[in-house]
Scaffold this active site. Structure first.
Site, PDB file in Angstrom:
ATOM      1  N   GLY A  20       0.905  -1.158   0.019  1.00 19.85           N
ATOM      2  CA  GLY A  20      -0.017   0.088   0.136  1.00 19.85           C
ATOM      3  C   GLY A  20       0.789   1.308  -0.146  1.00 19.85           C
ATOM      4  O   GLY A  20       0.283   2.360   0.544  1.00 19.85           O
ATOM      5  N   ASN A 115      -5.062   2.143 -13.259  1.00 24.88           N
ATOM      6  CA  ASN A 115      -4.105   1.138 -12.781  1.00 24.88           C
ATOM      7  C   ASN A 115      -2.392   1.853 -12.893  1.00 24.88           C
ATOM      8  O   ASN A 115      -2.167   2.533 -13.846  1.00 24.88           O
ATOM      9  CB  ASN A 115      -4.109   0.019 -13.680  1.00 24.88           C
ATOM     10  N   HIS A 117       1.225   0.300 -13.301  1.00 21.86           N
ATOM     11  CA  HIS A 117       2.054  -0.850 -13.754  1.00 21.86           C
ATOM     12  C   HIS A 117       3.517  -0.732 -13.796  1.00 21.86           C
ATOM     13  O   HIS A 117       3.978   0.383 -14.280  1.00 21.86           O
ATOM     14  CB  HIS A 117       1.680  -1.456 -15.041  1.00 21.86           C
ATOM     15  N   SER A 144       3.991   2.848 -15.406  1.00 21.69           N
ATOM     16  CA  SER A 144       3.045   3.639 -16.448  1.00 21.69           C
ATOM     17  C   SER A 144       1.526   3.599 -15.622  1.00 21.69           C
ATOM     18  O   SER A 144       1.211   2.463 -15.008  1.00 21.69           O
ATOM     19  CB  SER A 144       2.839   2.366 -17.665  1.00 21.69           C
ATOM     20  N   ASP A 153      -3.127  -5.155 -18.901  1.00 15.40           N
ATOM     21  CA  ASP A 153      -2.016  -4.211 -19.029  1.00 15.40           C
ATOM     22  C   ASP A 153      -2.049  -3.734 -20.470  1.00 15.40           C
ATOM     23  O   ASP A 153      -0.903  -2.980 -20.846  1.00 15.40           O
ATOM     24  CB  ASP A 153      -0.656  -4.941 -18.678  1.00 15.40           C
TER      25      ASP A 153
HETATM   26  N1  NHR Z   1      -7.678  -6.486 -14.810  1.00 14.37           N
HETATM   27  C1  NHR Z   1      -8.087  -6.266 -16.141  1.00 14.37           C
HETATM   28  N2  NHR Z   1      -8.909  -6.757 -16.786  1.00 14.37           N
HETATM   29  N3  NHR Z   1      -7.170  -5.529 -16.971  1.00 14.37           N
HETATM   30  C2  NHR Z   1      -6.043  -5.005 -16.300  1.00 14.37           C
HETATM   31  O1  NHR Z   1      -5.262  -4.174 -17.336  1.00 14.37           O
HETATM   32  C3  NHR Z   1      -5.562  -5.227 -15.076  1.00 14.37           C
HETATM   33  C4  NHR Z   1      -6.678  -6.079 -14.357  1.00 14.37           C
HETATM   34  C5  NHR Z   1      -6.585  -6.333 -13.149  1.00 14.37           C
HETATM   35  C6  NHR Z   1      -5.198  -6.072 -12.279  1.00 14.37           C
HETATM   36  C7  NHR Z   1      -3.016  -4.818 -12.453  1.00 14.37           C
HETATM   37  C8  NHR Z   1      -1.822  -5.781 -13.393  1.00 14.37           C
HETATM   38  C9  NHR Z   1      -0.551  -5.161 -13.342  1.00 14.37           C
HETATM   39  O2  NHR Z   1      -0.335  -4.005 -13.266  1.00 14.37           O
HETATM   40  C10 NHR Z   1      -4.294  -5.080 -13.069  1.00 14.37           C
HETATM   41  C11 NHR Z   1      -4.737  -4.663 -14.543  1.00 14.37           C
HETATM   42  C12 NHR Z   1      -2.467  -9.235 -11.628  1.00 14.37           C
HETATM   43  C13 NHR Z   1      -2.151  -9.905 -12.598  1.00 14.37           C
HETATM   44  C14 NHR Z   1      -2.052 -11.390 -12.335  1.00 14.37           C
HETATM   45  O3  NHR Z   1      -1.384 -12.224 -13.334  1.00 14.37           O
HETATM   46  C15 NHR Z   1      -1.740  -9.228 -13.735  1.00 14.37           C
HETATM   47  C16 NHR Z   1      -1.501  -8.051 -13.916  1.00 14.37           C
HETATM   48  C17 NHR Z   1      -1.986  -7.098 -12.907  1.00 14.37           C
HETATM   49  C18 NHR Z   1      -2.235  -7.828 -11.688  1.00 14.37           C
HETATM   50  N4  NHR Z   1      -2.944 -11.941 -11.366  1.00 14.37           N
HETATM   51  C19 NHR Z   1      -2.846 -13.346 -10.845  1.00 14.37           C
HETATM   52  C20 NHR Z   1      -4.278 -13.796 -11.085  1.00 14.37           C
HETATM   53  O4  NHR Z   1      -4.468 -14.974 -11.435  1.00 14.37           O
HETATM   54  C21 NHR Z   1      -2.463 -13.723  -9.512  1.00 14.37           C
HETATM   55  C22 NHR Z   1      -0.982 -13.255  -9.314  1.00 14.37           C
HETATM   56  C23 NHR Z   1      -0.730 -13.331  -7.805  1.00 14.37           C
HETATM   57  O5  NHR Z   1      -1.614 -13.047  -6.877  1.00 14.37           O
HETATM   58  O6  NHR Z   1       0.297 -13.162  -7.080  1.00 14.37           O
HETATM   59  O7  NHR Z   1      -5.403 -12.759 -10.908  1.00 14.37           O
HETATM   60  O8  NHR Z   1       0.200  -5.602 -13.686  1.00 14.37           O
HETATM   61  C1  GAR Z   2       3.604  -1.429  -7.346  1.00 11.00           C
HETATM   62  O1  GAR Z   2       5.022  -1.282  -7.569  1.00 11.00           O
HETATM   63  C2  GAR Z   2       2.903  -1.350  -8.534  1.00 11.00           C
HETATM   64  O2  GAR Z   2       3.380  -0.936  -9.547  1.00 11.00           O
HETATM   65  C3  GAR Z   2       2.843  -3.126  -8.546  1.00 11.00           C
HETATM   66  O3  GAR Z   2       2.684  -3.540  -7.310  1.00 11.00           O
HETATM   67  C4  GAR Z   2       3.422  -2.717  -6.503  1.00 11.00           C
HETATM   68  C5  GAR Z   2       2.463  -2.227  -5.246  1.00 11.00           C
HETATM   69  O4  GAR Z   2       3.145  -1.587  -4.131  1.00 11.00           O
HETATM   70  N1  GAR Z   2       1.589  -3.333  -9.301  1.00 11.00           N
HETATM   71  C6  GAR Z   2       1.665  -4.522 -10.060  1.00 11.00           C
HETATM   72  O5  GAR Z   2       2.623  -5.388 -10.179  1.00 11.00           O
HETATM   73  C7  GAR Z   2       0.111  -5.041 -10.618  1.00 11.00           C
HETATM   74  N2  GAR Z   2       0.430  -6.118 -11.004  1.00 11.00           N
HETATM   75  P1  GAR Z   2       2.245  -0.854  -2.831  1.00 11.00           P
HETATM   76  O6  GAR Z   2       1.517  -2.007  -2.523  1.00 11.00           O
HETATM   77  O7  GAR Z   2       3.329  -0.644  -2.133  1.00 11.00           O
HETATM   78  O8  GAR Z   2       1.711   0.476  -3.839  1.00 11.00           O
END
Ligand code: NHR
Ligand code: GAR
Length: 225
Positions: A20, A115, A117, A144, A153
């Site tokens: 967070g 979001n 990323h 980004s 993403d």
């Molecule tokens: N949802 C959608 N539909 N589109 C996006 O662009 C999203 C989203 C949800 C989250 C954040 C994202 C990132 O910034 C985000 C963007 C989790 C995963 C993932 O693979 C991928 C991308 C992002 C967040 N999650 C696994 C799952 O099965 C779990 C992984 C874990 O718990 O460690 O959901 O990168």
């Molecule tokens: C951040 O670096 C964010 O960009 C990344 O997780 C971290 C969260 O940190 N997000 C992802 O990787 C989404 N898949 P925070 O909880 O300290 O803000």
């Protein structure tokens, strides 16, 4: 026309899975008056997320929506929508939220779902970006902010900040420098949205009434090398 009156804070809900620190940056900027949003609630998919502790410390509702309590993603996402919409947010912020969201969820919040990323999208979508950037021998990395759409993403990019990769970098060191930039970039972009300067028009980002041709590149600070 700004969609929100300049003097009123935009009610927002933040979704976070972990530390967070991005949430904290938002809360801090909101508290010091530089970000016109009110964080109405923080919702996590992990009951032990530090983000929830940070929310409580700021006097913000801290709620959980736990995947184990739902039979599938569809029902989880439906429950999450219900929790979020109790707060009638004008903006939903993903701040290290680690669960992929269904098309249904993403469509429901289209144009008001952001979001951050940890990569220079479209490079390095998905997880473990810092490790993959180092393994790929990249010289540049960064973060980004984008509108979230159905493509993971892959939603329209709003703004980015670059970080130079050092020859002796480690995953942890690189992550720390990228996160420092995230904490500048995310409140800035959220502020544009809250002030009515930023919209999503189909697949295009509109900033100050003009269609962005490329993401805004936030100038590096001196220590960002
Ligand atoms: N949802 C959608 N539909 N589109 C996006 O662009 C999203 C989203 C949800 C989250 C954040 C994202 C990132 O910034 C985000 C963007 C989790 C995963 C993932 O693979 C991928 C991308 C992002 C967040 N999650 C696994 C799952 O099965 C779990 C992984 C874990 O718990 O460690 O959901 O990168
Ligand atoms: C951040 O670096 C964010 O960009 C990344 O997780 C971290 C969260 O940190 N997000 C992802 O990787 C989404 N898949 P925070 O909880 O300290 O803000």
């Amino acid at each position: 026309m700004p969609t929100h009156a300049a003097h009123s804070d935009l009610p927002s809900v933040v979704l976070a899975s972990g530390e967070g620190t991005n949430l904290q940056a938002i809360l801090d900027n909101s508290a010091n008056g530089s970000l016109p949003v009110t964080v109405a609630a923080v919702i996590s998919d992990h009951s032990q997320a530090r983000a929830l502790t940070r929310a409580r410390a700021a006097g913000v509702a801290a709620e959980t929506c736990l995947p184990a309590e739902y039979p599938d993603r569809k029902q989880y996402d439906t429950a999450l929508i219900r929790l979020i919409d109790r707060h009638s947010p004008g903006l939903v912020v993903l701040a290290g939220f680690m669960r992929i969201l269904s098309d249904h969820f993403v469509r429901h919040y289209r144009g008001r779902l952001l979001n951050i990323h940890p990569s220079l999208l479209p490079k390095y979508r998905g997880l473990h970006t810092h490790r993959r950037v180092l393994a790929g021998g990249e010289r540049e990395h960064g973060c980004s902010v984008h509108f979230v759409t159905e493509t993971l993403d892959g939603g329209p990019l709003i703004a980015q900040t670059k970080v130079i990769v050092r020859s002796d970098d480690t995953e942890a060191a690189l992550r720390a420098r990228v996160q420092e930039q995230e904490h500048r970039l995310y409140p800035l972009v959220i502020g544009w949205f809250a002030r009515g300067r930023l919209q999503l028009d189909n697949e295009h980002v509109i900033l100050d009434g003009k269609r962005l041709q490329a993401p805004v590149m936030l100038p590096a600070q001196e220590h960002n090398t």
